[in-house]
Design an enzyme around this catalytic site. Sequence first.
Site, PDB file in Angstrom:
ATOM      1  N   PHE A  48       0.835  -1.202   0.000  1.00  0.00           N
ATOM      2  CA  PHE A  48       0.000   0.000   0.000  1.00  0.00           C
ATOM      3  C   PHE A  48       0.873   1.256   0.000  1.00  0.00           C
ATOM      4  O   PHE A  48       0.749   2.135   0.834  1.00  0.00           O
ATOM      5  CB  PHE A  48      -0.980   0.008   1.195  1.00  0.00           C
ATOM      6  CG  PHE A  48      -1.955  -1.129   1.150  1.00  0.00           C
ATOM      7  CD1 PHE A  48      -3.157  -1.002   0.473  1.00  0.00           C
ATOM      8  CD2 PHE A  48      -1.648  -2.352   1.749  1.00  0.00           C
ATOM      9  CE1 PHE A  48      -4.041  -2.066   0.405  1.00  0.00           C
ATOM     10  CE2 PHE A  48      -2.527  -3.412   1.685  1.00  0.00           C
ATOM     11  CZ  PHE A  48      -3.725  -3.276   1.004  1.00  0.00           C
ATOM     12  N   HIS A  49       1.785   1.279  -0.923  1.00  0.00           N
ATOM     13  CA  HIS A  49       2.633   2.462  -1.091  1.00  0.00           C
ATOM     14  C   HIS A  49       3.261   2.414  -2.484  1.00  0.00           C
ATOM     15  O   HIS A  49       3.197   1.401  -3.181  1.00  0.00           O
ATOM     16  CB  HIS A  49       3.723   2.502  -0.006  1.00  0.00           C
ATOM     17  CG  HIS A  49       4.576   1.284   0.036  1.00  0.00           C
ATOM     18  ND1 HIS A  49       4.524   0.364   1.047  1.00  0.00           N
ATOM     19  CD2 HIS A  49       5.489   0.812  -0.828  1.00  0.00           C
ATOM     20  CE1 HIS A  49       5.369  -0.614   0.808  1.00  0.00           C
ATOM     21  NE2 HIS A  49       5.972  -0.367  -0.333  1.00  0.00           N
ATOM     22  N   ALA A  50       3.884   3.530  -2.848  1.00  0.00           N
ATOM     23  CA  ALA A  50       4.697   3.591  -4.083  1.00  0.00           C
ATOM     24  C   ALA A  50       6.073   4.096  -3.661  1.00  0.00           C
ATOM     25  O   ALA A  50       6.249   4.617  -2.556  1.00  0.00           O
ATOM     26  CB  ALA A  50       4.058   4.551  -5.073  1.00  0.00           C
TER      27      ALA A  50
END
Length: 284
Positions: A48-50
């Site tokens: 749940f991140h970039a």
Amino acid sequence: MSLVKLIDLPSFGDERGGLVAIESNQSIPFDVKRLYYIFKTSTKPRGFHAHIDLRQVAICLKGSCRFILDNGFVKEDVILDNPTQGLVIEGLIWREMHDFSEDCVLLVLASEHFTEQDYIRNYNEFLQVVNQPYIHPLSDVKSKNIGQKTKVWQYSVIFPQAVIGENCNICAHTMIENDVQIGDNVTIKSGVYVWDGITLEDNVFIGPSVTFTNDKTPRSKQYPDEFLKTVVEQGASIGANATILPGIRIGQNALVGAGAVVTKDVPEKAIVVGNPAIIKGYVK
Ligand code: T46
């Protein structure tokens, strides 16, 4: 192009068992500065991140898990369950990991040392970064009023007060002055100068080297209080090298032929050609 980039790792397995060899800049397309592994997984999803700069290759050494990759426009799923295959994740990609098997061991090779600064952990912030306009470093863009996803290419000059909408393509070698309004989805091909007083509405196409003008009686160093206004209405297209005299309105979805010299208003959907441009028909 698919977001899922799988690479086959050099595998030397035989009757004694499997063996995979991993080398920086060879089987892995970057210098590996860090590795980490995820194990004793629960059913809880992760990620749940970039990342802003990081390049990674994820290899599921044991068990399986499912990655969701998302570039802000499309999402793709891939199941990793093969220790001879690596998933390359690079560029601005939002990633989630789901459906870990109980025995999952996930190895990740990374191109950079760990820094929390490289993470974008908020999805809306990610979308903003993905959608921000692309301004080529060889352009001179002073305006801050440029919409999401608009691209400005090399040697373009954009003055500070110009307003440009979303998803436009401003090609190389163009100039846009201050008193200019440009809508969404507008294409401006190379060699076009958009002077003060010109408005291009949504979905307008301006072909290469189209010439706009804004003064009927130009004299060097003499400036009118206000330049004449030209409006190219929604969906109109202007062919290469056409010249648009000052103070003209080109109607919605009209088509101006290449090289035409437009001396008066063009009605909605009209097709005009020649010098002076005359109506040849209407688009359906
Ligand atoms: C990624 C996916 C596939 C470190 O201190 N050093 C490290 O090298 C790593 C990877 C993590 N950490 C710390 C940062 C957090 O406080 O470990 C904690 C857990 O990390 P995070 O919640 O980011 O873990 P995941 O499983 O959600 O994501 C990880 C990687 O962080 C990430 O880069 O792409 O795996």
